[in-house]
Design a protein around this motif. Structure first.
Motif, short mmCIF file in Angstrom:
data_model
loop_
_atom_site.label_atom_id
_atom_site.label_comp_id
_atom_site.label_asym_id
_atom_site.label_seq_id
_atom_site.Cartn_x
_atom_site.Cartn_y
_atom_site.Cartn_z
N GLY A 127 43.37 41.75 85.90
CA GLY A 127 42.75 41.17 84.80
C GLY A 127 41.54 41.73 84.14
O GLY A 127 41.43 41.82 82.95
N ILE A 128 41.11 42.48 85.03
CA ILE A 128 39.84 43.21 84.48
C ILE A 128 40.34 44.58 84.07
O ILE A 128 40.08 45.20 83.17
CB ILE A 128 38.96 43.26 85.75
N ASP A 129 41.23 45.21 85.12
CA ASP A 129 41.63 46.41 84.75
C ASP A 129 42.57 47.04 85.84
O ASP A 129 42.21 46.70 87.08
CB ASP A 129 40.45 47.69 84.29
N LEU B 224 36.47 50.69 85.80
CA LEU B 224 36.39 48.98 85.66
C LEU B 224 36.88 48.45 86.96
O LEU B 224 36.29 47.55 87.71
CB LEU B 224 36.95 48.38 84.50
N GLU C 25 37.41 50.13 89.67
CA GLU C 25 36.44 50.30 90.68
C GLU C 25 35.28 49.49 91.10
O GLU C 25 34.72 49.12 92.20
CB GLU C 25 35.87 51.60 90.78
N ALA C 26 34.70 49.11 89.76
CA ALA C 26 33.32 48.28 89.79
C ALA C 26 33.91 46.96 90.40
O ALA C 26 33.06 46.43 91.21
CB ALA C 26 32.89 48.45 88.45
N LEU D 230 32.12 39.68 85.51
CA LEU D 230 32.93 40.83 85.08
C LEU D 230 34.43 40.61 84.48
O LEU D 230 34.67 40.74 83.30
CB LEU D 230 33.04 41.93 86.05
N TYR E 236 33.86 38.88 80.83
CA TYR E 236 33.79 39.86 80.04
C TYR E 236 35.06 40.71 79.82
O TYR E 236 35.18 40.77 78.57
CB TYR E 236 32.78 40.75 80.49
N ALA E 237 35.78 41.01 80.93
CA ALA E 237 37.01 41.72 80.51
C ALA E 237 38.12 40.77 79.98
O ALA E 237 38.78 41.38 79.04
CB ALA E 237 37.60 41.89 82.08
N VAL F 194 36.66 41.06 76.12
CA VAL F 194 37.11 42.33 75.82
C VAL F 194 38.45 42.66 75.51
O VAL F 194 39.12 42.60 76.71
CB VAL F 194 36.19 43.44 76.29
N ALA F 195 39.12 42.83 74.45
CA ALA F 195 40.35 43.00 74.30
C ALA F 195 40.94 44.39 75.05
O ALA F 195 40.10 45.35 75.18
CB ALA F 195 41.06 43.25 73.04
N PRO F 196 42.12 44.71 75.79
CA PRO F 196 42.34 45.44 76.73
C PRO F 196 42.79 46.74 75.74
O PRO F 196 43.02 46.66 74.66
CB PRO F 196 43.74 45.17 77.55
#
Lengths: 874, 406
Positions: B359-361, B366, B368-369, B397, B400-401, B404-406
């Motif tokens: 869902g984050i990336d 991202l 990796e973070a 995170l 926020y993810a 923020v739209a992918p």
């Protein structure tokens, strides 16, 4: 992607006409043309085709439009993995975008679809980086430029950078990463400053401030509450104490204690009074008894004394009689001594008078004798004096000054000398007579003796007998000086002054004067002998001695006899005196003894009288002694009684001081209690006010409220602190991830760049700026340098190499993109430019590179496919 | 002038300073039954500085309103007396308005008698308070400020154990054992303090003997201090506060109606509802995959009551990042319904799944973070604080993810 042809129409200065660049192939393609030939225009048109949508008219498009207006048309043939396509865009009037498949001539897409197709070529879609890489004339993307230049080419450079950034995005998280980071940073920056301190005015700082304020407030209120509680406690204690003190029972007890002590004190005082009286009585009795005792003793002593006195009186009288006798004897002896002494004295006095008279007579005679002597001397002296005067008068007549005689003598000598000299110089005549000569020759009448030499002056007449007269003339001049005459005149004067005729007379007078002087000296000697102190003195002595009518006494007695008599008289007087002196102390001691005896007698008598007075008449004495003894007994009894009484009182006595002390203590207890009560009441009153004030302020409620608010605020601060920590952690995690991604991404670029750089530079390594993805610093022989500080040539070389590296990376990924360089090597020197050409050719093996340049000669050496511009009409 | 004057037996009954006046008409034990209301810990004047907005004043007002409600119950239940077992006031120096308005309210409900016992919050040390109360108290308010028997009603004696200080340090009820009362009188003890560990303020040095009622022959020992109603034994009870002031006790505020038939009879105790505000601690246990929103909704009281409810949702169990975000959102949504609502998610463990990270990336920086944060959150070698921070950072995170739209 590769570009095979570019055509444009109605672009910039090509109003109403078009140009085409055909046959762009693989590898290096060079379009070398002089300025104003449409080279840059081609570049810009190509850029617009790829980057500017057909529908818009931004600045870049406006710049493409000719001054006369019209619609710029740009067309490019490209080759991709999918096939060959023709991209056509027309701006302004009849705006359109088309993509045509060149193989089939089919219209693949138009308008927005065509734009999407083109965008896919450049950005490579979501699959990965792709597109074109551009380097424009002087625009390396590295250096700062002047404002005007900057504005002019800003768009171009920005788009160039955009193209590069776009490639990075996919790896580094790109826009989402940036947005998330921005969101985290924004949230964080609302709370803290970049250094991590709470931001002033932010919610975090406000929370901290609020907490601190509450903390301070809470502390202050806690203090007040403590003070209030302390005041309450103090008041409670005071009240408790007051209750203890102020109770009626306690009061009564204290009062009673005072009263009891007072009573005790009064009793003690009364008793003390009684005791004092008894003591006084006792003292009196004792004194009375002692008096009686004394009286009796005195009486008895007096009796004894009276007896003793009787004895002593008798003795004293005897002594007085004795002393009186002695005194009489002594007085007689003294009387006699006195008379003797006076007689001796009178005798002596008479003798002494006689002797005195005798002495006077002797002295007078001696004086008369002396006077006669003196008178004699005086007359002698006066005679001498007269003689002296006569002599002196005589001397005055004959005396010649001593030097005058000497002077005269000297003059005589002088004159004689002068005469002799004169004589020697005179002509003289001498004759020596022959035997038998007739008479002597006379000279001026004077015969001349044989051998006599005679001088003459002037002329002389010699009468020579027998011959005649002979005249001699000297004929010599007269004497020149008159020294003789002057000397003689002087002598005459001298002689005249002395009164003599010649030197001899003078000498004779001189001798006479000396004789007289000798006489005078003698006379003077005599005079001084006779009257050594002068004549006048002598006369005075005579006058003094001259007894004016002094008669001379006749001396009948022999003085020596008289003297002896006097000595005898003196002796006898001395003896008389001694006798008297011996006798006088005798009388003194006799007198003293008498006085002593008298005194002793008198004192004894007085004593006896006193004792007698004390004892009274003799007959009553025994009775009196008895009476006194009786009185003593009686008083002794009285004393014993008084003593017993006093002792009894003493034993029963209470110390009034203790009683007083007890009373004092009781009173002080009471007073202290009263004082404390008052003090406590005051304290309580003061505390009341304090407590009332604080109570009315409801300080405790406020305190509890503040404490609760403080805990809430503390929790809030903690929450903010956690929020800050979380955001910081997130930010750091994102930052770390992005850095890592970039390094990851830059790795291949660096790998591609390294051999290219090796072509141009020795021992140079490069670090990239993460933001621009362009070289930031280079490292040469251990020294790090900012790219900004490098030379223009080196900067542009780096710029081109970097893009070549990117392009190579893309190509290696199977997505080749053309590199387009528009006069990108303006600063490079010939040597470097050749090396750059090498680098370009090295890259061009699997890469399309299109080079636009106006430096025809320099770029001849580049080689490659030379492009030509031809006219073109769509 | 002093309220805590020495004990003076002569004043007993004749002129009782505490306001105990024999009232034969009302105070006799009717039909041999003594009825009174036992309450405590009104904490009048408590300001609730830990809340914001108008909630503190509402809570404060509610405490004052408890007086009227007690009086109403007394009237309805036929109880002549209300025993307040201490802590009537929150502080030793309540504001004048708090004090005066309370007394006025009590006076208004005459002839119901109020008996006020000094507690630890308003102990006798607060001489100012008690002196003022004595001066201002209306006729129907009695102050149980002295440890001596007073007549509660005919045949009933009250044995109060007033708190002399905030922390007396001794069992103040001890005197009750030796206290003499008229033969056959019902002995009622009134005290304030802890039995065993039931100390509201956590002070246990001066505990009341739990068997005091038995030892002192009390028919009932009315206790205050513990804010929750509690039966220590049949004759000894804490009434609890009528108006709770914290999340500590689960039971709603109530008062006790006590009926005693005779000196040895067991008291009959009836709880009377009191509280106007409910302080609820809601335990929300979540399991992996549970949707927290409906679970929460099932837990929250019906909408009408929420205005008068202060609630703390204590989340426990496990949840994924999405679930946690959903829970937070749900709480935020529900907040305006409530007087007060907060989420305590310290007990909620967060389980991160691959899906959450996707869902984050799916990849890239991202991701990796997120991976790094997840690893740190589960790294046992780190301190709990660090892990918690990492966990929260990961959740953030995720949040926020999503935004923020992918």
């Amino acid at each position: 992607m590769k570009i095979s042809a570019l055509r444009l129409f109605n672009v910039k200065r090509f109003a109403g006409r078009g140009i085409a660049i055909e046959g762009i192939g693989d590898g290096v393609n060079v379009l070398c043309a002089v300025n104003e030939f449409g080279k840059s225009t081609s570049f810009e048109a190509l850029h617009a085709l790829f980057f500017q949508p057909h529908s818009g008219t931004p600045g870049e498009i406006q710049k493409l439009r000719p001054y006369s207006g019209g619609s710029p048309l740009v067309e490019a043939d490209i080759q991709t993995a999918e096939g060959r396509f023709r991209l056509t865009k027309q701006y302004y009037g009849g705006r359109s975008a088309r993509v045509t498949d060149l193989a089939t001539g089919r219209l693949v897409a138009q308008a927005d679809e065509a734009e999407n197709f083109i965008a896919g070529l450049i950005r490579g879609g979501t699959a990965g980086p792709a597109g074109l890489l551009w380097v424009r004339q002087g625009v390396t993307g590295l250096e700062k430029r002047s404002r005007s230049e900057e504005d002019g080419e800003k768009e171009v450079r920005r788009s160039l950078l955009e193209s590069v950034q776009g490639e990075v995005e996919a790896v580094t998280g790109g826009r989402r990463m940036a947005e998330i980071m921005a969101a985290a940073q924004e949230a964080l920056s609302e709370l803290v400053t970049p250094t991590g301190r709470p931001r002033t005015g932010g919610r975090y700082a406000a929370a901290i401030e609020e907490r601190d304020r509450l903390e301070a407030e809470e502390g202050r209120l806690a203090g007040e509450v403590d003070a209030l509680r302390a005041a309450l406690d103090r008041r409670a204690a005071a009240a408790r104490r007051l209750a203890e003190l102020d109770g009626a029972e306690d009061r009564r007890e204290r009062r009673q204690a005072v009263e009891t002590a007072e009573a005790g004190f009064d009793a003690a005082r009364a008793h003390d009074g009684k005791l004092k009286t008894a003591e006084a009585e006792l003292k009196l009795a004792r004194e009375r008894k002692d008096a009686a005792d004394r009286d009796l003793g005195a009486f008895r002593t007096a009796l004894a004394k009276a007896k003793e006195l009787q004895e002593r009186l008798r003795e004293a009288e005897r002594r007085r009689a004795e002393a009186s006798g002695r005194r009489r004897d002594a007085a007689a002896a003294i009387e006699k001594a006195h008379a003797d002494a006076e007689a001796a004295e009178a005798g002596e006095q008479a003798m002494r008078g006689l002797l005195a008279r005798l002495d006077a007579a002797l002295k007078a005679r001696e004086a008369a004798e002396r006077l006669a002597g003196l008178k004699e001397r005086l007359s002698a002296a006066e005679a001498a004096r007269r003689a002296l005067e006569e002599g002196e008068a005589r001397l005055a007549l004959v005396r010649i000054p001593a030097h005058a005689v000497d002077e005269l003598q000297a003059l005589e000598v002088e004159i004689a000398k002068l005469r002799a000299v004169e004589e020697a110089a005179r002509p003289s005549v001498a004759i020596s007579y022959q035997g038998g000569a007739a008479g002597p020759v006379t000279m001026d009448g004077i015969p001349l003796a044989d051998g006599e030499e005679r001088g003459y002056d002037g002329q002389a007449e010699l009468s020579v007998p027998g011959i005649g007269t002979l005249t001699l003339r000297s004929n010599r001049p007269a004497r020149s000086d008159d020294r003789i005459e002057r000397a003689e005149a002087k002598r005459r004067t001298l002689l005249a002054s002395m009164g003599v005729d010649d030197l001899a007379a003078a000498r004779e007078r001189q001798v006479r004067a000396e004789r007289i002087e000798a006489e005078l000296r003698e006379l003077r000697g005599r005079l001084s002998l006779l009257a050594p102190e002068g004549l006048a003195r002598l006369r005075e002595s005579v006058a003094a001695l001259d007894p004016a009518g002094a008669e001379l006494l006749e001396l009948k007695e022999d003085p020596s006899q008289v003297r002896a008599a006097l000595a005898a008289a003196e002796e006898s007087r001395r003896k008389a005196k001694l006798a008297l002196r011996e006798a006088e102390p005798l009388r003194g001691s006799a007198d003293d003894a008498f006085v002593r005896a008298e005194t002793a007698l008198a004192s004894l008598d007085a004593e006896r009288t006193q004792v007698a007075a004390l004892l009274g008449p003799e007959e009553a004495r025994d009775r009196r002694a008895q009476a006194m003894a009786d009185a003593l007994d009686e008083r002794g009894r009285a004393l014993a009684a008084a003593e017993a009484h006093a002792e009894a009182l003493r034993t029963a006595a209470v110390d009034p001081h203790s009683a007083e002390a007890a009373l004092k203590r009781a009173r002080s207890v009471e007073a202290a209690a009263e004082q404390e009560i008052n003090a406590l009441r005051e304290t309580i009153a003061g505390l009341n006010a304090e407590i009332r004030t604080r109570s009315e302020e409801a300080v405790e409620e406020t305190w509890r409220e503040t404490a609760e608010a403080l805990s809430a605020a503390t929790a809030r601060v903690a929450a903010f602190a956690k929020e800050v920590a979380v955001l910081q952690r997130l930010a750091s995690a994102l930052e770390a991830a992005r850095s890592e991604a970039r390094e990851l991404y830059l790795g291949p670029v660096m790998a591609e760049l390294r051999p290219l750089i090796g072509l141009l530079f020795d021992d140079v390594s490069i670090t990239f700026d993460e933001r621009t993805l362009l070289p930031q610093t280079i490292r040469r022989s251990g020294q790090e340098e900012e790219v900004d500080r490098l030379s223009g040539g080196m900067r542009e070389q780096l710029s081109v190499l970097t893009r070549l590296a990117f392009a190579r990376l893309l190509a290696r990924d199977g997505r080749p993109a053309p590199v387009i360089l528009d006069d990108a090597l303006v600063y490079s020197d010939d040597d470097r430019i050749e090396k750059m050409f090498d680098a370009l050719h090295r890259q061009s093996r699997d890469q399309q590179i299109i080079v636009f340049s106006c430096r025809q000669r320099a770029f001849q050496k580049l080689g490659g496919n030379v492009l030509q511009m031809t006219d073109w009409q769509p | 002038m002093e309220v805590d004057a020495p004990t003076d037996e002569r004043r007993y009954r004749v002129s009782d300073p505490s306001g105990f006046r024999a009232d034969p008409d009302r105070s006799t034990v009717r039909a041999g039954m003594l009825r009174f209301i036992h309450s405590s810990d009104l904490h009048l004047g408590k300001r609730f500085g830990n809340f914001s907005g108008d909630l503190p004043s509402r809570l404060r007002e509610a405490r004052h309103a408890a007086i009227a409600r007690l009086a109403q119950h007394a009237q309805e239940q036929g109880a002549a007396t209300i025993l307040l077992a201490g802590d009537t006031f929150d502080t030793e120096t309540p504001a004048a308005d708090v004090r005066r308005q309370a007394l006025a309210e009590m006076a208004h409900h005459a002839p119901i008698r109020w008996v006020l016992l000094p507690g630890n919050h308003d102990s006798l040390q607060a001489t100012q308070l008690w002196a003022t109360l004595k001066a201002e108290a209306p006729e129907n308010v009695a102050l149980a400020a002295e440890p001596r028997p007073v007549e509660l009603a005919a045949g009933a004696a009250l044995l109060p154990a007033p708190c002399t200080t905030r922390r007396p340090g001794r069992d103040l009820t001890e005197w009750m054992e030796g206290a003499a009362t008229p033969e056959g009188a019902i002995r009622i003890g009134l005290a304030h303090g802890a039995i065993r560990s039931f100390s509201e303020d956590g002070v246990a040095s001066d505990v009341i003997a739990p068997d005091r009622a038995r030892r002192a022959g009390l028919a009932y020992l009315a206790l205050g201090d513990w804010h929750g109603a509690l039966e220590v034994e049949p004759r000894t009870r804490y009434s609890g506060t009528p108006e709770p002031d914290r999340f500590k006790h689960e039971r709603p505020g109530e008062a006790l109606l006590v009926s005693i038939a005779g000196p040895s009879a067991l008291p009959e105790v009836t709880p009377l509802p009191m509280a106007s505000f409910a302080w609820r601690r809601l335990d929300l246990h979540l399991l992996d995959g549970d949707d927290p929103a409906p679970a929460l909704e099932g837990l929250l009281p019906e909408a009408r009551h929420r205005r008068q409810t202060l609630a703390r949702v204590a989340a426990a169990g496990r949840s994924n990042l999405a679930g946690r975000a959903a829970l937070t959102a749900a709480i935020e949504r529900a907040k305006p319904d409530f007087a007060f609502l907060e989420l305590d998610d310290t007990g909620l463990a967060t389980a991160c799944e691959a899906g959450d990270l996707d869902g984050i990336d799916r990849a890239g920086a991202l991701r990796e973070a997120a991976n790094a944060l997840l690893a740190e959150a589960g790294d046992e070698s780190r301190s709990a604080g660090e892990r918690e921070i990492a966990r929260a950072a990961l959740a953030r995170l995720f949040f926020y993810a999503q935004a923020v739209a992918p």
